[in-house]
Write a protein that holds these residues in place. Structure first.
Motif, PDB file in Angstrom:
ATOM      1  N   GLY A 315       0.815  -1.208   0.000  1.00  0.00           N
ATOM      2  CA  GLY A 315       0.000   0.000   0.000  1.00  0.00           C
ATOM      3  C   GLY A 315       0.845   1.252   0.000  1.00  0.00           C
ATOM      4  N   ALA A 316       1.887   1.263   0.832  1.00  0.00           N
ATOM      5  CA  ALA A 316       2.761   2.437   0.905  1.00  0.00           C
ATOM      6  C   ALA A 316       3.447   2.693  -0.433  1.00  0.00           C
ATOM      7  N   ALA A 317       3.876   1.633  -1.105  1.00  0.00           N
ATOM      8  CA  ALA A 317       4.550   1.794  -2.400  1.00  0.00           C
ATOM      9  C   ALA A 317       3.624   2.410  -3.438  1.00  0.00           C
ATOM     10  N   CYS A 318       2.316   2.282  -3.220  1.00  0.00           N
ATOM     11  CA  CYS A 318       1.325   2.887  -4.125  1.00  0.00           C
ATOM     12  C   CYS A 318       0.875   4.261  -3.644  1.00  0.00           C
ATOM     13  N   GLY A 319       1.390   4.699  -2.497  1.00  0.00           N
ATOM     14  CA  GLY A 319       1.069   6.021  -1.984  1.00  0.00           C
ATOM     15  C   GLY A 319       0.080   6.056  -0.851  1.00  0.00           C
ATOM     16  N   ALA A 320      -0.463   4.892  -0.440  1.00  0.00           N
ATOM     17  CA  ALA A 320      -1.395   4.852   0.686  1.00  0.00           C
ATOM     18  C   ALA A 320      -0.622   4.896   2.002  1.00  0.00           C
ATOM     19  N   THR A 321      -1.221   5.486   3.017  1.00  0.00           N
ATOM     20  CA  THR A 321      -0.576   5.569   4.327  1.00  0.00           C
ATOM     21  C   THR A 321      -0.964   4.367   5.174  1.00  0.00           C
ATOM     22  N   PRO A 322       0.004   3.579   5.668  1.00  0.00           N
ATOM     23  CA  PRO A 322      -0.323   2.439   6.521  1.00  0.00           C
ATOM     24  C   PRO A 322      -0.780   2.895   7.911  1.00  0.00           C
ATOM     25  N   VAL A 323      -1.860   2.293   8.397  1.00  0.00           N
ATOM     26  CA  VAL A 323      -2.314   2.466   9.774  1.00  0.00           C
ATOM     27  C   VAL A 323      -2.542   1.075  10.326  1.00  0.00           C
ATOM     28  N   THR A 324      -1.771   0.681  11.332  1.00  0.00           N
ATOM     29  CA  THR A 324      -1.754  -0.706  11.773  1.00  0.00           C
ATOM     30  C   THR A 324      -1.773  -0.834  13.288  1.00  0.00           C
ATOM     31  N   THR A 325      -2.299  -1.949  13.755  1.00  0.00           N
ATOM     32  CA  THR A 325      -2.122  -2.307  15.150  1.00  0.00           C
ATOM     33  C   THR A 325      -0.675  -2.757  15.341  1.00  0.00           C
ATOM     34  N   ASP A 326      -0.244  -2.820  16.596  1.00  0.00           N
ATOM     35  CA  ASP A 326       1.150  -3.119  16.894  1.00  0.00           C
ATOM     36  C   ASP A 326       1.364  -4.626  16.938  1.00  0.00           C
ATOM     37  N   VAL A 327       1.575  -5.223  15.765  1.00  0.00           N
ATOM     38  CA  VAL A 327       1.789  -6.669  15.657  1.00  0.00           C
ATOM     39  C   VAL A 327       3.091  -6.922  14.917  1.00  0.00           C
ATOM     40  N   GLY A 328       3.830  -7.950  15.363  1.00  0.00           N
ATOM     41  CA  GLY A 328       5.074  -8.313  14.695  1.00  0.00           C
ATOM     42  C   GLY A 328       6.018  -7.141  14.550  1.00  0.00           C
ATOM     43  N   ASP A 329       6.617  -7.034  13.362  1.00  0.00           N
ATOM     44  CA  ASP A 329       7.528  -5.932  13.057  1.00  0.00           C
ATOM     45  C   ASP A 329       6.821  -4.779  12.345  1.00  0.00           C
ATOM     46  N   ALA A 330       5.484  -4.741  12.408  1.00  0.00           N
ATOM     47  CA  ALA A 330       4.739  -3.728  11.656  1.00  0.00           C
ATOM     48  C   ALA A 330       5.155  -2.316  12.029  1.00  0.00           C
ATOM     49  N   ALA A 331       5.273  -2.041  13.317  1.00  0.00           N
ATOM     50  CA  ALA A 331       5.623  -0.686  13.751  1.00  0.00           C
ATOM     51  C   ALA A 331       6.980  -0.267  13.198  1.00  0.00           C
ATOM     52  N   ARG A 332       7.938  -1.181  13.231  1.00  0.00           N
ATOM     53  CA  ARG A 332       9.275  -0.849  12.728  1.00  0.00           C
ATOM     54  C   ARG A 332       9.261  -0.647  11.220  1.00  0.00           C
ATOM     55  N   ARG A 333       8.484  -1.471  10.493  1.00  0.00           N
ATOM     56  CA  ARG A 333       8.488  -1.382   9.034  1.00  0.00           C
ATOM     57  C   ARG A 333       7.822  -0.106   8.518  1.00  0.00           C
ATOM     58  N   VAL A 334       6.858   0.463   9.255  1.00  0.00           N
ATOM     59  CA  VAL A 334       6.156   1.654   8.761  1.00  0.00           C
ATOM     60  C   VAL A 334       6.664   2.937   9.426  1.00  0.00           C
ATOM     61  N   ALA A 335       7.716   2.820  10.225  1.00  0.00           N
ATOM     62  CA  ALA A 335       8.243   4.004  10.904  1.00  0.00           C
ATOM     63  C   ALA A 335       8.634   5.073   9.883  1.00  0.00           C
ATOM     64  N   GLY A 336       8.150   6.284  10.091  1.00  0.00           N
ATOM     65  CA  GLY A 336       8.480   7.400   9.228  1.00  0.00           C
ATOM     66  C   GLY A 336       7.453   7.686   8.159  1.00  0.00           C
ATOM     67  N   PHE A 337       6.568   6.706   7.872  1.00  0.00           N
ATOM     68  CA  PHE A 337       5.557   6.958   6.840  1.00  0.00           C
ATOM     69  C   PHE A 337       4.201   6.342   7.174  1.00  0.00           C
ATOM     70  N   GLY A 338       4.070   5.731   8.370  1.00  0.00           N
ATOM     71  CA  GLY A 338       2.808   5.132   8.766  1.00  0.00           C
ATOM     72  C   GLY A 338       2.471   5.443  10.207  1.00  0.00           C
ATOM     73  N   HIS A 339       1.337   4.921  10.671  1.00  0.00           N
ATOM     74  CA  HIS A 339       0.883   5.140  12.041  1.00  0.00           C
ATOM     75  C   HIS A 339       0.545   3.813  12.696  1.00  0.00           C
ATOM     76  N   VAL A 340       0.786   3.736  14.002  1.00  0.00           N
ATOM     77  CA  VAL A 340       0.466   2.559  14.798  1.00  0.00           C
ATOM     78  C   VAL A 340      -0.585   2.953  15.819  1.00  0.00           C
ATOM     79  N   THR A 341      -1.636   2.125  15.971  1.00  0.00           N
ATOM     80  CA  THR A 341      -2.729   2.444  16.883  1.00  0.00           C
ATOM     81  C   THR A 341      -2.893   1.350  17.934  1.00  0.00           C
ATOM     82  N   THR A 342      -3.703   1.660  18.928  1.00  0.00           N
ATOM     83  CA  THR A 342      -4.142   0.635  19.872  1.00  0.00           C
ATOM     84  C   THR A 342      -5.249  -0.172  19.200  1.00  0.00           C
ATOM     85  N   ARG A 343      -5.876  -1.050  19.949  1.00  0.00           N
ATOM     86  CA  ARG A 343      -6.954  -1.862  19.423  1.00  0.00           C
ATOM     87  C   ARG A 343      -8.327  -1.265  19.752  1.00  0.00           C
ATOM     88  N   ASP A 344      -8.368  -0.004  20.018  1.00  0.00           N
ATOM     89  CA  ASP A 344      -9.629   0.682  20.297  1.00  0.00           C
ATOM     90  C   ASP A 344     -10.205   1.234  18.988  1.00  0.00           C
TER      91      ASP A 344
END
Length: 397
Positions: A315-344
C-alpha cells in the motif's frame, strides 16, 4: 562456470496469502539469476480456506513460477484448516515426495506446516541427506497447531538445519517457543515496486468508476482474509466509528472470505451498525495495485500472528498511508511513513481522520520510502544464505 545450486521449495499449497507471495518472489528471483535452479513440491493441488476453494492453477503465484520455468509437482491433496499429519501420508505419496527432492542441494520449507511430510520421509528412511531451511512468517508460533511440534522434532532429529525468519519478532518468538534451529537468519520482507506504484490519474478514475466510488471520496483499504487473526470485526467497528466522522468515506475489503456471500461476515455486519452502501467487498483480488492506487489508507487490525505484513508495504509503495495495530515488526516497518494504533476502534477511526487531514504530506512520505521496500535486497540476502547452506552439500558431493 559452476553448476547451478538445486533448490526444492516445499509448499503446503498454492493459495492467496502474503507468505506465498513473498516466497514465490524469492524463488522466481533466484531461479532467474541462473546461479540456482529451483523447483517446487506442493502437498496440495487445491485449498479450501474461508469457504473458498482455490485450485493451484488459478493462483497467481503458481502461474508466475511456471511462467518463469520453475517446475511444480504436487501430491494432489486438498489443503484445509489443518496440515497433513506425518502418519497420514501413503507410501505412494512418500515415494513421490522422495523423488521430487532427490538430488537437491537444499530444501526450503515455506513455513512449518509442510514439515510433517519431511518427518514422514525421515521416519521411513526416505529422507535424503540434504540441508533443510524453514522460512518462518509468523510472530505467534503457538497458533500454528501441531506444526510447531513438527518443527521442534525436525530440529532435534537434525532434519532441519536452519530457519529464515521474515522479522526479528518472528525469530525471537520461535526461540521462546523452543524451536531454535542451529542456524537462524532474519531477512526482512520486500515487494515488487515495479508492480506496486502510484497509479496514474486515468487508472484512478477507472478503478473508482468500476467500484462506484465518487471522485475525491476518501478510501480506506483492508487487504486481509476473513480470519480471527486479521480481526475483521475490529476493522468494521472502526468503520462504524469513522462513519460518524466522515460519512463520505468508502471502505474496500479484499481477501478470501471478504464477500457478501460469506454468512459469517454477514452475521458480523449485522452486529455492527454501518451503511453497507459504503462498503466494497471484493474477495480475492488479482489486481491489488489498482485497489491500493485509489486508497488513502491501507489499514491492518490484526490481533496476532503478523510478522512483517506485506499489505502495509504494498500500500505504501502505491502512496497509501499504513495504519496498523502493533503486531510483529509492523511498527518498525512503517516508521516514518505510517501510524500505529491501539486496538480501540475509536482511536483507529481518529487516526484515520488525522491521516486524511494530512494526506498530501503523508502520501509523499510513503512514496519516498519505496527504495527501502524493494524486493531486490531481500532476494540478494536469500541468495547469499541459500548458497552458504548448500555449499557443504555440494563440497561433499
Amino acid at each position: 562456470m559452476d553448476e547451478a545450486i538445486r533448490v526444492v521449495s516445499l509448499y503446503e499449497g498454492f493459495f492467496a496469502g502474503g507468505a506465498r507471495i513473498l516466497h514465490s518472489d524469492v524463488v522466481a528471483g533466484l531461479h532467474g539469476s541462473g546461479a540456482q535452479h529451483h523447483s517446487v513440491l506442493s502437498i496440495a493441488s487445491e485449498a479450501r480456506r474461508e469457504s473458498v476453494v482455490q485450485p493451484m492453477q488459478d493462483d497467481l503465484r503458481y502461474q508466475r513460477l511456471v511462467g518463469r520455468g520453475v517446475g511444480v509437482r504436487t501430491l494432489k491433496r486438498t489443503a484445509g484448516d489443518r496440515p497433513v499429519e506425518p502418519d497420514d501420508y501413503s507410501r505412494d505419496e512418500l515415494r513421490a515426495a522422495a523423488a521430487a527432492v532427490h538430488g537437491a542441494d537444499l530444501i526450503l520449507s515455506l513455513k512449518e506446516q509442510p514439515l510433517g511430510l519431511l518427518l514422514a520421509l525421515h521416519r521411513q528412511g526416505l529422507m535424503p541427506d540434504v540441508p533443510v531451511a524453514v522460512c518462518l512468517h509468523r510472530s505467534d508460533p503457538l497458533h500454528s497447531g501441531p506444526a510447531l511440534g513438527w518443527l521442534k522434532d525436525a530440529i532435534e532429529s537434525g532434519v532441519v538445519t536452519a530457519t529464515i525468519a521474515c522479522a526479528e519478532t518472528t525469530r525471537r518468538a520461535y526461540r521462546r517457543a523452543g524451536a531454535a534451529a542451529p542456524v537462524q537468519h532474519v531477512v526482512a520482507n520486500g515487494i515488487d515496486t515495479a508492480r506496486f506504484r502510484a497509479a496514474t490519474r486515468v487508472e484512478i478514475a477507472q478503478t473508482r468508476a468500476r467500484l462506484e466510488i465518487p471522485r475525491g471520496a476518501p478510501v480506506i483499504a483492508f487487504a486481509a482474509r476473513f480470519d480471527p487473526m486479521k480481526d475483521p470485526e475490529l476493522f468494521l467497528r472502526a468503520v462504524a466509528a469513522h462513519q460518524r466522522r466522515r460519512p463520505d468515506a468508502y471502505y474496500v475489503l479484499c481477501g478470501a472470505g471478504m464477500t457478501w456471500s460469506n454468512a459469517a461476515l454477514g452475521e458480523m455486519l449485522g452486529r455492527i451498525p454501518e451503511p453497507r452502501r459504503r462498503l466494497r467487498l471484493l474477495g480475492i483480488v488479482d489486481d491489488m495495485p489498482a485497489v491500493y492506487g485509489i486508497a488513502d489508507i491501507v489499514a491492518l487490525t490484526s490481533a496476532y500472528g503478523e510478522a512483517s505484513p506485506l499489505c502495509l508495504l504494498e500500500g505504501a509503495a502505491c502512496g497509501a498511508t499504513p495504519v496498523t495495530t502493533d503486531v510483529g515488526d509492523a511498527a518498525r516497518r512503517v516508521a516514518g511513513f505510517g501510524h500505529v494504533t491501539t486496538r480501540d476502534p475509536d482511536q483507529i477511526a481518529a487516526t484515520w481522520e488525522r491521516v486524511l487531514a494530512g494526506r498530501a504530506e503523508l502520501r509523499s512520505a510513503a512514496l519516498a520510502a519505496r527504495p527501502h521496500l524493494d524486493r531486490a535486497r531481500m532476494i540478494d540476502e536469500y541468495a547469499a544464505i541459500t548458497r552458504a547452506l548448500a555449499q557443504p552439500r555440494r563440497a561433499a558431493a
